[in-house]
Design a protein around this motif. Sequence first.
Motif, PDB file in Angstrom:
ATOM      1  N   PRO A 172       0.994  -1.225   0.339  1.00  0.00           N
ATOM      2  CA  PRO A 172      -0.245   0.117  -0.035  1.00  0.00           C
ATOM      3  C   PRO A 172       0.666   1.369  -0.265  1.00  0.00           C
ATOM      4  N   GLU A 173       1.706   1.497  -1.149  1.00  0.00           N
ATOM      5  CA  GLU A 173       2.723   2.702  -1.244  1.00  0.00           C
ATOM      6  C   GLU A 173       2.447   3.728  -1.505  1.00  0.00           C
ATOM      7  N   GLY A 174       0.943   3.663  -2.725  1.00  0.00           N
ATOM      8  CA  GLY A 174       0.227   4.608  -3.682  1.00  0.00           C
ATOM      9  C   GLY A 174       1.497   4.963  -4.631  1.00  0.00           C
ATOM     10  N   PRO A 196       8.784  -3.206   1.982  1.00  0.00           N
ATOM     11  CA  PRO A 196       8.376  -4.915   2.596  1.00  0.00           C
ATOM     12  C   PRO A 196       7.463  -4.103   3.584  1.00  0.00           C
ATOM     13  N   GLN A 197       6.899  -3.255   3.735  1.00  0.00           N
ATOM     14  CA  GLN A 197       5.497  -2.289   4.625  1.00  0.00           C
ATOM     15  C   GLN A 197       5.187  -3.435   5.228  1.00  0.00           C
ATOM     16  N   LEU A 198       4.216  -4.403   4.646  1.00  0.00           N
ATOM     17  CA  LEU A 198       3.122  -5.319   5.610  1.00  0.00           C
ATOM     18  C   LEU A 198       4.762  -6.122   6.570  1.00  0.00           C
ATOM     19  N   PHE A 199       5.223  -7.186   5.576  1.00  0.00           N
ATOM     20  CA  PHE A 199       6.055  -8.194   6.497  1.00  0.00           C
ATOM     21  C   PHE A 199       6.650  -7.417   7.205  1.00  0.00           C
ATOM     22  N   LYS A 200       7.066  -5.834   6.595  1.00  0.00           N
ATOM     23  CA  LYS A 200       8.447  -5.958   8.703  1.00  0.00           C
ATOM     24  C   LYS A 200       7.492  -5.760   9.657  1.00  0.00           C
ATOM     25  N   GLN A 201       5.673  -5.177   9.322  1.00  0.00           N
ATOM     26  CA  GLN A 201       5.631  -4.988  10.447  1.00  0.00           C
ATOM     27  C   GLN A 201       4.836  -6.766  10.936  1.00  0.00           C
ATOM     28  N   LEU A 218      10.365  -1.804  -6.097  1.00  0.00           N
ATOM     29  CA  LEU A 218      10.398  -0.928  -7.205  1.00  0.00           C
ATOM     30  C   LEU A 218       8.818  -0.145  -7.133  1.00  0.00           C
ATOM     31  N   ARG A 219       8.672   0.679  -7.875  1.00  0.00           N
ATOM     32  CA  ARG A 219       7.856   1.295  -7.985  1.00  0.00           C
ATOM     33  C   ARG A 219       7.278   1.879  -9.565  1.00  0.00           C
ATOM     34  N   ASP A 220       6.048   1.855 -10.042  1.00  0.00           N
ATOM     35  CA  ASP A 220       6.468   1.930 -11.284  1.00  0.00           C
ATOM     36  C   ASP A 220       6.056   3.667 -11.530  1.00  0.00           C
ATOM     37  N   MET A 232      17.108   0.873  -3.199  1.00  0.00           N
ATOM     38  CA  MET A 232      17.508   0.178  -1.887  1.00  0.00           C
ATOM     39  C   MET A 232      17.591   1.482  -0.843  1.00  0.00           C
ATOM     40  N   GLN A 233      16.524   0.865  -0.214  1.00  0.00           N
ATOM     41  CA  GLN A 233      16.209   1.270   0.802  1.00  0.00           C
ATOM     42  C   GLN A 233      16.773   0.703   2.392  1.00  0.00           C
ATOM     43  N   LEU A 234      17.048   0.824   3.041  1.00  0.00           N
ATOM     44  CA  LEU A 234      17.557   0.426   4.483  1.00  0.00           C
ATOM     45  C   LEU A 234      15.868   1.085   5.066  1.00  0.00           C
ATOM     46  N   HIS A 443       0.232   9.345   3.711  1.00  0.00           N
ATOM     47  CA  HIS A 443       1.315   8.309   4.025  1.00  0.00           C
ATOM     48  C   HIS A 443       0.893   6.727   4.019  1.00  0.00           C
ATOM     49  N   HIS A 444       0.904   5.784   3.932  1.00  0.00           N
ATOM     50  CA  HIS A 444       0.260   4.731   3.917  1.00  0.00           C
ATOM     51  C   HIS A 444      -0.903   4.476   5.184  1.00  0.00           C
ATOM     52  N   PRO A 445      -1.626   3.763   4.853  1.00  0.00           N
ATOM     53  CA  PRO A 445      -2.898   4.122   5.856  1.00  0.00           C
ATOM     54  C   PRO A 445      -2.837   3.408   7.428  1.00  0.00           C
ATOM     55  N   GLY A 482      14.357  10.266   3.831  1.00  0.00           N
ATOM     56  CA  GLY A 482      13.305   8.414   4.013  1.00  0.00           C
ATOM     57  C   GLY A 482      12.403   8.918   4.750  1.00  0.00           C
ATOM     58  N   SER A 483      11.275   8.296   4.801  1.00  0.00           N
ATOM     59  CA  SER A 483      10.457   8.544   5.924  1.00  0.00           C
ATOM     60  C   SER A 483       9.881   7.033   6.854  1.00  0.00           C
ATOM     61  N   GLY A 484       8.847   7.758   7.574  1.00  0.00           N
ATOM     62  CA  GLY A 484       8.642   6.685   8.463  1.00  0.00           C
ATOM     63  C   GLY A 484       7.654   6.823   9.870  1.00  0.00           C
ATOM     64  N   ILE A 486       4.984   5.745  13.925  1.00  0.00           N
ATOM     65  CA  ILE A 486       4.195   5.119  14.896  1.00  0.00           C
ATOM     66  C   ILE A 486       3.620   3.883  13.429  1.00  0.00           C
ATOM     67  N   ARG A 487       2.819   2.954  13.614  1.00  0.00           N
ATOM     68  CA  ARG A 487       2.022   2.059  13.243  1.00  0.00           C
ATOM     69  C   ARG A 487       0.006   2.025  13.999  1.00  0.00           C
ATOM     70  N   ILE A 488      -0.039   1.630  13.340  1.00  0.00           N
ATOM     71  CA  ILE A 488      -1.639   1.656  14.385  1.00  0.00           C
ATOM     72  C   ILE A 488      -1.494   0.464  14.368  1.00  0.00           C
TER      73      ILE A 488
HETATM   74  N1  ASP Z   1       7.935   1.592   3.953  1.00  0.00           N
HETATM   75  C1  ASP Z   1       8.040   3.242   3.883  1.00  0.00           C
HETATM   76  C2  ASP Z   1       8.015   3.774   2.720  1.00  0.00           C
HETATM   77  O1  ASP Z   1       8.916   2.866   2.113  1.00  0.00           O
HETATM   78  C3  ASP Z   1       8.677   3.680   4.692  1.00  0.00           C
HETATM   79  C4  ASP Z   1       8.242   2.679   6.728  1.00  0.00           C
HETATM   80  O2  ASP Z   1       6.274   4.036   6.395  1.00  0.00           O
HETATM   81  O3  ASP Z   1       8.883   2.698   7.092  1.00  0.00           O
HETATM   82  O4  ASP Z   1       7.899   5.136   2.410  1.00  0.00           O
END
Ligand code: ASP
Length: 586
Positions: A172-174, A196-201, A218-220, A232-234, A443-445, A482-484, A486-488
């Motif tokens: 869901p990165e949009g 890897p958003q969903l997997f890391k959560q 990867l984003r088109d 590449m992202q950390l 950001h993502h939901p 980058g961005s991040g 706190i998750r719901i």
């Molecule tokens: N997944 C987000 C992004 O790639 C970063 C995050 O919220 O951890 O922009």
Amino acid sequence: MQDLTTSMRTDMCGHLTAADAGRTVSVCGWVDRRREHGEHLAFIDLRDHTGVVQCVVNSSHDLRSEYVARMTGAVRLRPDDTANLDLATGEIEIEVREIEILAEAEPPPFPLDERTDVDETIRLRHRYVDLRKSRMQRNLRTRALVNSAVRRGMEEQGFVEIETPMLIASTPEGARDFVVPSRKEPGSFYALPQSPQLFKQLCMVGGIDRYYQIARCLRDEDLRADRQFEFMQLDAEMSFVNQEDVFTAIGHAVANAAEAVTGDRPSVFPRMTWLEAQERFGSDKPDIRFGMELVELTSIFEGTEARVFQAPCVKGIRMEGGVEALSRNQIDALVETCQRWGAKGLAWMKVIAGDSGPALDAGVAKFLSDTESSAVIDALDAVPGDMVFLVADERRVVRHVLGLLRLELGKPPVNEGGLHFLWIVDFPLFETIADNGVPVPAHHPFTMPHEDDWGLLEQTGEALLEVRSQSYDLVLNGWELGSGSIRINRSDVQNRIFELLGIGEQERRAKFGFFIDAFQYGAPPHGGFAFGLDRLVALLAGETNIREVIAFPKTQSGADPLTNAPSQIDGGHLDELGLRVLPPAT
Ligand code: ASP
């Protein structure tokens, strides 16, 4: 220095110095340059990734540009008057006794010196030759240094490296997904991960506590100088944290990277709210290497007679010495540019020395009352010789246009002014309200709203734009690294967000069913972050274009001139996948 000797070489070309005089050495590399010297001798500069060394050979040898050779001989001091002190190996040369040509080479498709400007497509088509340039060697090695410093930084803090899959369902990165057709299930597709958003959560639900990965995303999307389809992202996620904990962890890894490259460890990164960044810099990624801040002038023009300033918001910026620096043509061009950026106009004035202190002149100066003029001069701290630029419009437009103008007039070159990291906090949860009344998430939901603003979530329409989120960006010299967030982790809050976003029960199940289910089984409070390594490396390497720090990038149009990707696949393969290609739309 690391030992790079092999069975074929005793030394690296660029490492030999006067201290080696008298030794017999073997070096391997590419012929960089050849100069004839008298009738029988030739000077060959042999190059490996450490540099070049001058080799004196018998001119009868057929050694051409970019031939690969091994040279063996004694190191000797060059005669005093021929030493080249600009070169690390400039005091010595190798008196070659034995030459082994390891590979012949076609003449290179372009010169390998740093001065010649070569078309990028040609460079990328022959990237393997381009990589031999010292700039590319330096950039890729800087990149490796950053990767390893970041890895170390995360591991020192107990983060566990976990690899997440490449063939997944949509994230869901949009942005638009790249998809891979399934052969086993024709008509179905995998998506390549936008992150890897969903997997890391899910790793947090799984008790991993601290996850990280140097992840390919990867984003088109349309490509720009700071964007590639794959990057590449950390990527990191941690449990039982608030946003300060995330800043500490990520800050440590980023500081490691900066220190590894520059030798200096940056101090703790300052924080700024999104609102302050917008008001002072007209941007959510302010470049704070220079001033020229946006100054609030709205109250000065309350009840003004001047039509141009009758607007909900007026702000201005001051360009020191602008009167000298800008020609009338340049100013006219700036006005047009600001209109293209969305402003009705750009009001400009010169600051001159008046009878009783600085005064405004030219441009729109004649429309201002004396009180307005002196208030503008005071607010902007203007002195004779400065130019001032004002925009009067909706607040959003004023910030945006002056923010861009500030960069246009004042942004230093990429490698000047040091590294200015900055955390931007308290982003709004929603970007705008769409025409159908549904808010558009910033950001993502799964981004947690600011706790103080939970009450506001019960509202609808414009009021929702006031809701702040617990999300944050890391900015470096005007680039969003980058961005991040706190998750719901509470289902009541998550449900309300889905409801507000107009994501109905069915869509929730279809898109995120597995994810929502997981949260029924005990999800710890958690948060994380991801930053772009390509951008960080580019800035640390002093490059404006991330393609210069990627070994095999795509061009701006998304093509790879080296392998010719993207390319067609044959009919049989398409059949197997249950696919047919439509003729191009006319
Ligand atoms: N997944 C987000 C992004 O790639 C970063 C995050 O919220 O951890 O922009």
